[in-house]
Design a protein around this motif. Structure first.
Motif, short mmCIF file in Angstrom:
data_model
loop_
_atom_site.label_atom_id
_atom_site.label_comp_id
_atom_site.label_asym_id
_atom_site.label_seq_id
_atom_site.Cartn_x
_atom_site.Cartn_y
_atom_site.Cartn_z
N ILE A 52 1.19 -1.24 0.03
CA ILE A 52 0.14 -0.30 -0.01
C ILE A 52 0.88 1.37 0.21
O ILE A 52 0.39 1.89 -0.79
N LEU A 53 2.49 1.38 0.37
CA LEU A 53 3.04 2.63 1.05
C LEU A 53 3.69 2.88 -0.77
O LEU A 53 3.46 4.11 -0.89
N LEU A 54 3.40 1.60 -1.43
CA LEU A 54 3.84 2.33 -3.37
C LEU A 54 2.87 2.63 -3.88
O LEU A 54 2.88 3.50 -4.63
N LEU A 55 1.88 2.18 -3.63
CA LEU A 55 0.09 2.62 -4.45
C LEU A 55 0.00 4.22 -4.71
O LEU A 55 0.24 4.62 -6.25
N PRO A 56 0.57 5.34 -3.60
CA PRO A 56 0.68 6.74 -4.32
C PRO A 56 1.27 7.24 -5.01
O PRO A 56 1.35 7.77 -5.89
N PHE A 57 2.49 6.61 -4.67
CA PHE A 57 3.64 7.33 -6.01
C PHE A 57 3.26 6.74 -7.43
O PHE A 57 3.37 7.47 -8.17
N LEU A 58 2.78 5.17 -6.69
CA LEU A 58 2.82 4.54 -8.58
C LEU A 58 1.05 5.50 -8.79
O LEU A 58 1.19 6.15 -10.77
N SER A 59 0.29 6.33 -8.62
CA SER A 59 -0.62 6.23 -8.88
C SER A 59 -0.25 7.90 -9.71
O SER A 59 -0.93 8.04 -9.97
N PHE A 60 0.17 8.80 -8.71
CA PHE A 60 1.10 10.03 -8.48
C PHE A 60 1.38 10.22 -9.88
O PHE A 60 1.78 11.15 -10.82
N SER A 61 2.20 9.04 -9.61
CA SER A 61 3.68 9.42 -10.98
C SER A 61 3.59 9.18 -12.67
O SER A 61 3.54 9.08 -13.97
N ILE A 62 2.79 6.92 -12.15
CA ILE A 62 2.76 6.90 -14.01
C ILE A 62 0.89 6.67 -14.01
O ILE A 62 0.72 6.88 -15.17
N ILE A 63 0.45 5.84 -12.87
CA ILE A 63 -0.98 6.25 -13.68
C ILE A 63 -2.51 6.72 -13.35
O ILE A 63 -2.55 7.34 -14.72
N LYS A 64 -1.62 7.90 -12.58
CA LYS A 64 -2.08 9.35 -13.24
C LYS A 64 -3.79 9.28 -13.02
O LYS A 64 -4.38 10.00 -14.08
N ASN A 65 -4.23 8.79 -11.90
CA ASN A 65 -6.34 8.82 -11.98
C ASN A 65 -5.95 9.76 -11.02
O ASN A 65 -5.85 9.47 -8.98
#
Length: 337
Positions: A52-65
């Motif tokens: 879960i700790l990775l999800l904000p980073f992945l969401s902001f930088s790659i997924i962009k949702n």
């Protein structure tokens, strides 16, 4: 093109993992340990939540949702708060008076795995007042118990469990909780002018068994039903005790199981109260022969020191490894006046 595939892969991971966690939490809320798959997944708590700790980073930088970014950030904050409160905010008892204390050491030696000199060195080094040993064998009688007779004159050597004590043992008995094969010990010890009760615990371990569902279909199933009646028997015995109680040993359960919460209704977990971190104790150095894989870092906490309301926990720790796949645990308990 590479960025597109990366985004698809990361999105698939993030959404799949989020769906998995959501399903797990819902099923846990409804069934908890009554459903074997929920019980099995819960064994690896808190590790299953760490991605879960990775999800904000992945969401902001790659997924962009946008919405996924907000939800994952909230989940991350909640996770960090839970981890801090449960695992990294110990509340050891702070008493400056002259209340008597006991240093407790418990170790599952793994049958023949732990070498006798290693075990003797551990016990001499820690100088605990009472030592609880599980999965002992006959060789430990001469190579460990006899060697430590001067420091621990009061011994209860009944393989596969054993107790070494610096204080007089007034009585002892061998138990088979729920009439199962596993062996436990109960003893009454004279300490600080009064009697206390100690239990040396070894619960039946869960295992994965191949289950045949249809004629040509076999699936692995997590089996843990034997542990419940043993824990229930122990809880009922503790409820009848009138003296201060200490229970230590290999419980073969993690702190997110229903059986853990059953024990927690009558006893307090020394590491949870006064330890720091996850406190994982198993499986250290476990060799999975089928996969030719050796685990060098423990994944869960199944070895415990518990105490009744008559005590307070001053400190608790997981000690360095022996040859066993279990790590030793230690606690200092204060007898409250």
């Amino acid at each position: 093109m590479t960025h597109k595939y990366l985004k698809q892969a990361v999105s698939f991971f993030a959404y799949s993992y989020s769906t998995f966690l959501l399903c797990y939490l819902i099923l846990r809320l409804i069934f908890w340990d009554r459903l074997w798959i929920v019980a099995f997944i819960g064994t690896f708590t808190p590790l299953i939540f760490l991605p879960i700790l990775l999800l904000p980073f992945l969401s902001f930088s790659i997924i962009k949702n946008r919405w996924f970014s907000i939800i994952s950030s909230i989940a991350c904050i909640l996770l960090l708060s839970w981890l801090h409160i449960k695992y990294f905010s110990p509340e050891p008892i702070n008493i400056t008076g002259s209340q008597p204390s006991l240093k407790i050491l418990s170790h599952n030696v793994g049958w023949y795995i732990t070498k006798s000199p290693t075990l003797v060195k551990l016990i001499n080094q820690e100088q605990a007042d009472i030592v609880f040993l599980q999965e002992t064998v006959q060789k430990h009688r001469k190579r460990v118990f006899d060697l430590l007779k001067s420091d621990y004159p009061y011994q209860i050597d009944t393989p596969p469990v054993g107790i070494l004590s610096k204080y007089p043992v007034l009585s002892s008995e061998i138990l088979h909780l729920a009439n199962h094969r596993e062996t436990q010990q109960r003893a009454i010890i004279k300490f600080a002018g009064q009697e206390i009760v100690i239990y040396n615990m070894q619960a039946t371990g869960p295992w994965v068994k191949i289950h045949k569902t249809l004629r040509f279909i076999k699936i692995p199933v997590y089996k843990y039903a034997h542990r419940f009646p043993e824990i229930q028997d122990l809880v009922e015995r503790i409820q009848k005790e009138t003296l201060p109680v200490i229970v230590a040993g290999d419980f073969n359960l993690t702190d997110e199981t229903q059986d853990y919460y059953r024990v927690q209704q009558v006893l307090q977990d020394a590491f949870l109260k006064s330890g720091f971190g996850f406190g994982f104790t198993w499986p250290h150095g476990f060799f999975a022969q089928r996969f030719n894989l050796r685990l060098t870092y423990p994944l869960c906490r199944i070895d415990y020191i518990w105490y009744s309301q008559h005590w307070g926990a001053k400190s608790s720790a997981v000690l360095g490894a022996t040859e066993s796949d279990h790590l030793p645990v230690e606690a200092e308990l204060i007898l409250l006046q």
